[in-house]
Write an enzyme that holds these catalytic residues in place. Structure first.
Site, PDB file in Angstrom:
ATOM      1  N   ASP A  45      41.660  51.835  55.115  1.00 18.89           N
ATOM      2  CA  ASP A  45      40.399  51.155  55.410  1.00 18.89           C
ATOM      3  C   ASP A  45      40.521  49.805  56.140  1.00 18.89           C
ATOM      4  OD1 ASP A  45      39.653  53.333  53.922  1.00 18.89           O
ATOM      5  OD2 ASP A  45      38.415  52.235  52.494  1.00 18.89           O
ATOM      6  N   ASP A  90      36.468  54.242  55.320  1.00 23.22           N
ATOM      7  CA  ASP A  90      35.234  54.321  54.564  1.00 23.22           C
ATOM      8  C   ASP A  90      34.179  54.760  55.588  1.00 23.22           C
ATOM      9  OD1 ASP A  90      34.586  53.812  51.883  1.00 23.22           O
ATOM     10  OD2 ASP A  90      33.770  51.822  52.307  1.00 23.22           O
ATOM     11  N   HIS A 136      30.396  55.732  55.410  1.00 24.98           N
ATOM     12  CA  HIS A 136      29.190  55.896  54.599  1.00 24.98           C
ATOM     13  C   HIS A 136      27.963  56.304  55.415  1.00 24.98           C
ATOM     14  CE1 HIS A 136      31.355  54.312  51.259  1.00 24.98           C
ATOM     15  NE2 HIS A 136      31.302  53.040  51.609  1.00 24.98           N
ATOM     16  N   HIS A 190      27.968  48.574  54.462  1.00 29.14           N
ATOM     17  CA  HIS A 190      29.234  48.414  55.177  1.00 29.14           C
ATOM     18  C   HIS A 190      29.726  49.782  55.633  1.00 29.14           C
ATOM     19  CE1 HIS A 190      30.390  49.454  51.064  1.00 29.14           C
ATOM     20  NE2 HIS A 190      31.481  49.997  51.585  1.00 29.14           N
ATOM     21  N   LYS A 242      36.305  59.157  54.343  1.00 26.54           N
ATOM     22  CA  LYS A 242      35.981  59.387  52.930  1.00 26.54           C
ATOM     23  C   LYS A 242      34.667  58.707  52.556  1.00 26.54           C
ATOM     24  CE  LYS A 242      38.525  55.342  51.497  1.00 26.54           C
ATOM     25  NZ  LYS A 242      37.367  54.482  51.294  1.00 26.54           N
ATOM     26  N   CYS A 256      40.060  50.348  47.272  1.00 27.82           N
ATOM     27  CA  CYS A 256      40.540  51.573  47.913  1.00 27.82           C
ATOM     28  C   CYS A 256      42.060  51.687  47.926  1.00 27.82           C
ATOM     29  CB  CYS A 256      39.914  51.722  49.290  1.00 27.82           C
ATOM     30  SG  CYS A 256      38.146  52.095  49.130  1.00 27.82           S
TER      31      CYS A 256
HETATM   32  C1  VGL Z   1      36.106  49.356  49.659  1.00 24.97           C
HETATM   33  C2  VGL Z   1      34.434  48.300  48.512  1.00 24.97           C
HETATM   34  C3  VGL Z   1      33.516  49.217  48.960  1.00 24.97           C
HETATM   35  C4  VGL Z   1      37.553  49.409  50.055  1.00 24.97           C
HETATM   36  C5  VGL Z   1      35.208  50.298  50.109  1.00 24.97           C
HETATM   37  O1  VGL Z   1      37.870  49.973  51.125  1.00 24.97           O
HETATM   38  O2  VGL Z   1      38.399  48.874  49.299  1.00 24.97           O
HETATM   39  N1  VGL Z   1      35.728  48.375  48.852  1.00 24.97           N
HETATM   40  N2  VGL Z   1      33.915  50.214  49.753  1.00 24.97           N
HETATM   41 ZN    ZN Z   2      32.560  51.505  50.744  1.00 23.94          ZN
END
Ligand code: VGL
Ligand code: ZN
Length: 198
Positions: free
Chosen positions: A19, A61, A63, A80, A105, A144
């Site tokens: 990420d 990530d 979403h 995000h 993901k 993550c």
């Molecule tokens: C993450 C918070 C929300 C990460 C992803 O990649 O660690 N943290 N979504």
């Molecule tokens: Zn996230």
């Protein structure tokens, strides 16, 4: 063989970059303090893996715009990494090789997923490539990275935690340190570039 040589990337190893996306970098909507500091370090790991023709995986990530983890939907995070947005792009300076395997993901509205293994074909892809050991770094240590490392260990991979290439969100100040302790207790081995043989 010296300990250092044993830790150097070799057949059966894969690099998993978690990420490293604009929204997690300074200026992003869920900025991780000093998150951009992982980029040049990860680029050196990428070079080591590329030299040895070893697999590089980048998770992201990914979403929906109305994802359940966002505050508007009752979640805990600001919006995000909305799929296809500028914030969801990999850090501009991250030198991902052309052959990088990208794993998206947490792409379903109803379900968050911190682990790169959750709801993805990551484990199957790694087994296909006959990978047995993972070098894992990226963002964020306490979400993550933590969950990807723990799932990797549960899946039976050896895991080396790239401790010079991770940064934490630290909603609570100790979260990053606690996550690191949890990962090493479960069997992840912390390494850093200066402890790998060149
Ligand atoms: C993450 C918070 C929300 C990460 C992803 O990649 O660690 N943290 N979504
Ligand atoms: Zn996230």
């Amino acid at each position: 063989m010296s300990t250092q040589a044993a830790l150097s990337p070799r057949d059966g190893d894969a690099l998993v970059i978690v990420d490293v996306q604009n929204d997690f970098l300074p200026g992003g909507s869920l900025a991780v303090a000093d998150g951009d500091a992982v980029v040049p370090v990860l680029n050196r790991y990428i070079a080591l893996f590329a030299e040895n023709r070893l697999p590089v995986i980048a998770t992201r990530d990914w979403h929906t715009p109305d994802h359940c983890s966002f505050v508007e939907q009752g979640g805990i995070w600001p919006p995000h990494c909305v799929a296809g947005s500028a914030g969801a792009r990999f850090a501009q300076d991250l030198a991902l090789p052309e052959r990088t395997i990208i794993v998206s993901k947490a792409d379903l509205r109803e379900k968050d997923a911190y682990s790169g293994f959750e709801g993805t074909d990551l484990a199957a892809r790694l087994h296909e490539l006959e990978v047995t050991r993972l070098f894992i770094g990226g963002l964020a240590t306490d979400y993550c990275v933590l969950n990807t490392v723990l799932d990797g260990l549960r899946e039976g991979f050896e895991v080396l935690l790239l401790e010079d290439a991770i940064r934490a969100v630290n909603l609570k100040p100790e979260d990053g340190a606690k996550a690191r302790a949890q990962m090493t207790e479960q069997g992840a081995l912390p390494v850093a570039l200066d402890r790998l043989a060149a």
